[in-house]
Write a protein that holds these residues in place. Structure first.
Motif, short mmCIF file in Angstrom:
data_model
loop_
_atom_site.label_atom_id
_atom_site.label_comp_id
_atom_site.label_asym_id
_atom_site.label_seq_id
_atom_site.Cartn_x
_atom_site.Cartn_y
_atom_site.Cartn_z
N THR A 148 -78.00 55.92 -23.61
CA THR A 148 -77.90 54.80 -22.67
C THR A 148 -78.44 53.56 -23.37
O THR A 148 -79.58 53.55 -23.83
CB THR A 148 -78.70 55.06 -21.39
N VAL A 149 -77.58 52.54 -23.44
CA VAL A 149 -77.95 51.28 -24.09
C VAL A 149 -77.93 50.16 -23.05
O VAL A 149 -76.97 50.04 -22.29
CB VAL A 149 -76.96 50.94 -25.24
N VAL A 150 -78.97 49.36 -23.03
CA VAL A 150 -79.04 48.19 -22.15
C VAL A 150 -79.02 46.94 -23.02
O VAL A 150 -79.68 46.91 -24.07
CB VAL A 150 -80.31 48.22 -21.28
N ARG A 172 -73.43 55.01 -23.08
CA ARG A 172 -73.34 54.49 -21.72
C ARG A 172 -74.00 53.11 -21.77
O ARG A 172 -75.14 53.00 -22.23
CB ARG A 172 -74.07 55.43 -20.76
N VAL A 173 -73.29 52.08 -21.30
CA VAL A 173 -73.78 50.72 -21.53
C VAL A 173 -74.00 49.98 -20.21
O VAL A 173 -73.11 49.93 -19.36
CB VAL A 173 -72.78 49.92 -22.41
N GLY A 191 -65.47 46.71 -20.17
CA GLY A 191 -65.66 48.17 -20.18
C GLY A 191 -67.10 48.64 -20.08
O GLY A 191 -67.38 49.81 -20.36
N PHE A 192 -68.04 47.74 -19.70
CA PHE A 192 -69.42 48.19 -19.50
C PHE A 192 -69.43 49.20 -18.34
O PHE A 192 -68.65 49.09 -17.40
CB PHE A 192 -70.33 47.01 -19.13
N ASP A 193 -70.37 50.14 -18.38
CA ASP A 193 -70.46 51.13 -17.30
C ASP A 193 -71.09 50.54 -16.05
O ASP A 193 -70.78 50.97 -14.94
CB ASP A 193 -71.27 52.34 -17.79
N ALA A 194 -71.98 49.59 -16.22
CA ALA A 194 -72.61 48.94 -15.06
C ALA A 194 -73.17 47.60 -15.49
O ALA A 194 -73.45 47.37 -16.68
CB ALA A 194 -73.74 49.82 -14.51
N GLY A 195 -73.31 46.72 -14.50
CA GLY A 195 -73.91 45.42 -14.76
C GLY A 195 -74.95 45.12 -13.70
O GLY A 195 -74.85 45.60 -12.57
N ILE A 196 -75.94 44.33 -14.07
CA ILE A 196 -76.98 43.92 -13.14
C ILE A 196 -77.04 42.39 -13.15
O ILE A 196 -77.15 41.78 -14.22
CB ILE A 196 -78.36 44.49 -13.57
N ALA A 208 -83.55 51.08 -12.00
CA ALA A 208 -83.84 52.46 -11.57
C ALA A 208 -82.54 53.14 -11.16
O ALA A 208 -82.33 54.33 -11.43
CB ALA A 208 -84.84 52.45 -10.43
N GLU A 209 -81.65 52.37 -10.56
CA GLU A 209 -80.36 52.93 -10.12
C GLU A 209 -79.37 53.02 -11.30
O GLU A 209 -78.65 54.01 -11.42
CB GLU A 209 -79.77 52.01 -9.05
N ALA A 210 -79.38 52.01 -12.16
CA ALA A 210 -78.35 51.93 -13.20
C ALA A 210 -78.64 52.84 -14.40
O ALA A 210 -77.71 53.23 -15.11
CB ALA A 210 -78.20 50.49 -13.68
N VAL A 211 -79.92 53.15 -14.64
CA VAL A 211 -80.25 53.99 -15.81
C VAL A 211 -81.08 55.19 -15.35
O VAL A 211 -82.24 55.34 -15.75
CB VAL A 211 -80.95 53.19 -16.93
#
Ligand code: NAP
Length: 338
Positions: A148-150, A172-173, A191-196, A208-211
């Motif tokens: 998992t990469v942020v 997973r990004v 194509g990011f898996d999630a954004g904040i 906490a939810e995204a990772v």
């Protein structure tokens, strides 16, 4: 009569730069000396590191003096050449000036061939920011598939490429950016898996939810409270690549905040800062890979284009206000040919 406009540093900014820190002056179009080239600016890059050059203290690039003409990466057209590698009409890039026209040693210029995409890409995805993302991901962060990469400032010039390269590595990004529109861009276009959206969410809660499985790699473009929040989620043996700290660039004092270094002990994590310039001997490798990914569609990119040299200061200040999606460039048009 051709006018050459140039921006000089009118005074050192205090906090976030304002228009009064810049002055547009008129000067003669310079004559190129031996082996030098006269270039008409078509695109000028504004970059966060320039804020460091505006202060008197040391940064990794030499400070500008008040009254100096500001410098930056430029894509331009050769008007006159005394260098064997270049002829009038060629498109070149190099570190020139915030000006309509500038002279450079031909040895310091590179020809521009961006293929199907705009020449301005030589300032972004195919230029310094793209190379920063490339070396930061492949050499510094070096994530494994499944990690998992942020990445912070994820919708910007560097961050947008970082996330896509981590995806190409099978990670997973999760991207952190400053608006819902930017988060939609990360998730829908890149194509990011999630954004904040840090402007509208408690980053600690959102992370906490995204990772849920923690963070194996963090590409830090911003520092400050966002980075503090990410540190709370680092996994054992996590890597942090410190690329930039834009949240702190306008601070006048020494930044203070939660001290998170104990996390590095508990998690046996490593933090490494890097400068793209250290990879100069490998720039050709990065450019070749990035051109390939852009051509294949594996790396998408956006630019935010501001028109007119006179608007370069606004474009620059906009970097600190999140005005840009992707690479911020200024399209410069000289008043007439030299
Ligand atoms: N180490 C190197 O060799 C190297 C090379 C190039 C760039 N860099 C660094 O990499 C970072 C990104 O550079 P870039 O050229 O790609 O710029 P960019 O991301 O295209 O533009 C800057 C972005 O930073 C975000 N930002 C501004 N103020 C912020 C704050 N207080 N908190 C959080 N986010 C903030 C804004 O997006 P939001 O809307 O998301 O806030 C803005 O769009 C910078 O720190 C830069 O100094 C380092």
């Amino acid at each position: 009569m051709v006018t050459n406009r140039q921006f000089v540093l009118a005074r050192r900014p205090e906090g976030k730069p304002t228009d009064d820190d810049f002055e547009l002056v008129e000067a003669d179009v310079p004559d190129p000396g031996p082996r030098a080239v006269l270039v008409r600016t078509r695109y000028l890059s504004v970059d966060p590191y320039m804020r460091g050059r505006m202060r008197a203290g040391e940064s990794y690039a030499d400070p500008w003096a008040v009254g100096d003409v500001l410098q930056g990466a430029v894509v331009g057209e050769v008007v006159e050449s005394n260098h064997p590698d270049f002829a009038a009409g060629d498109t070149v890039t190099g570190n020139l000036q915030w000006a309509d026209y500038a002279v450079a040693d031909g040895d310091d210029l590179v020809g521009v061939d961006t293929g199907d995409v705009s020449d301005s890409a030589a300032l972004g995805v195919l230029g310094m920011p793209g190379r920063t993302a490339y070396f930061g991901v492949t050499d510094v962060l070096d994530p494994d598939p499944g990690d998992t990469v942020v990445v912070s400032a994820a919708a910007g010039a560097v961050g947008s490429v970082v996330g896509q390269l981590a995806k190409l590595n099978g990670c997973r990004v999760v991207g952190i950016a400053g608006s819902d529109g930017k988060v939609a861009h990360l998730e829908d276009d890149l194509g990011f898996d999630a954004g904040i959206n840090y402007a509208d969410a408690d980053v600690a809660d959102a992370l906490a939810e995204a990772v849920p499985d923690g963070v194996d790699g963090y590409f830090d473009n911003v520092g400050g409270p966002i980075t503090d929040a990410v540190f709370d989620h680092l996994n054992v043996r996590a890597s942090v690549a410190v690329c930039g700290q834009i949240a702190l660039y306008n601070d006048e004092g020494v930044p203070t905040g939660p001290r998170k270094l104990h996390t590095l002990v508990e998690k046996r994590a490593s933090v490494e800062g890097f400068l793209v310039g250290d990879y100069a001997p490998r720039f050709a490798e990065a450019t070749e890979r990035l051109v390939g990914w852009v051509q294949s569609g594996d790396v998408a990119f956006r630019e935010t284009v501001v028109d007119g040299l006179e608007n370069a200061p606004d474009a620059f200040v906009g970097l600190f206000e999140g005005e840009n999606v992707g690479k911020q460039v200024v399209r410069v048009e000289a008043e007439s040919d030299a």
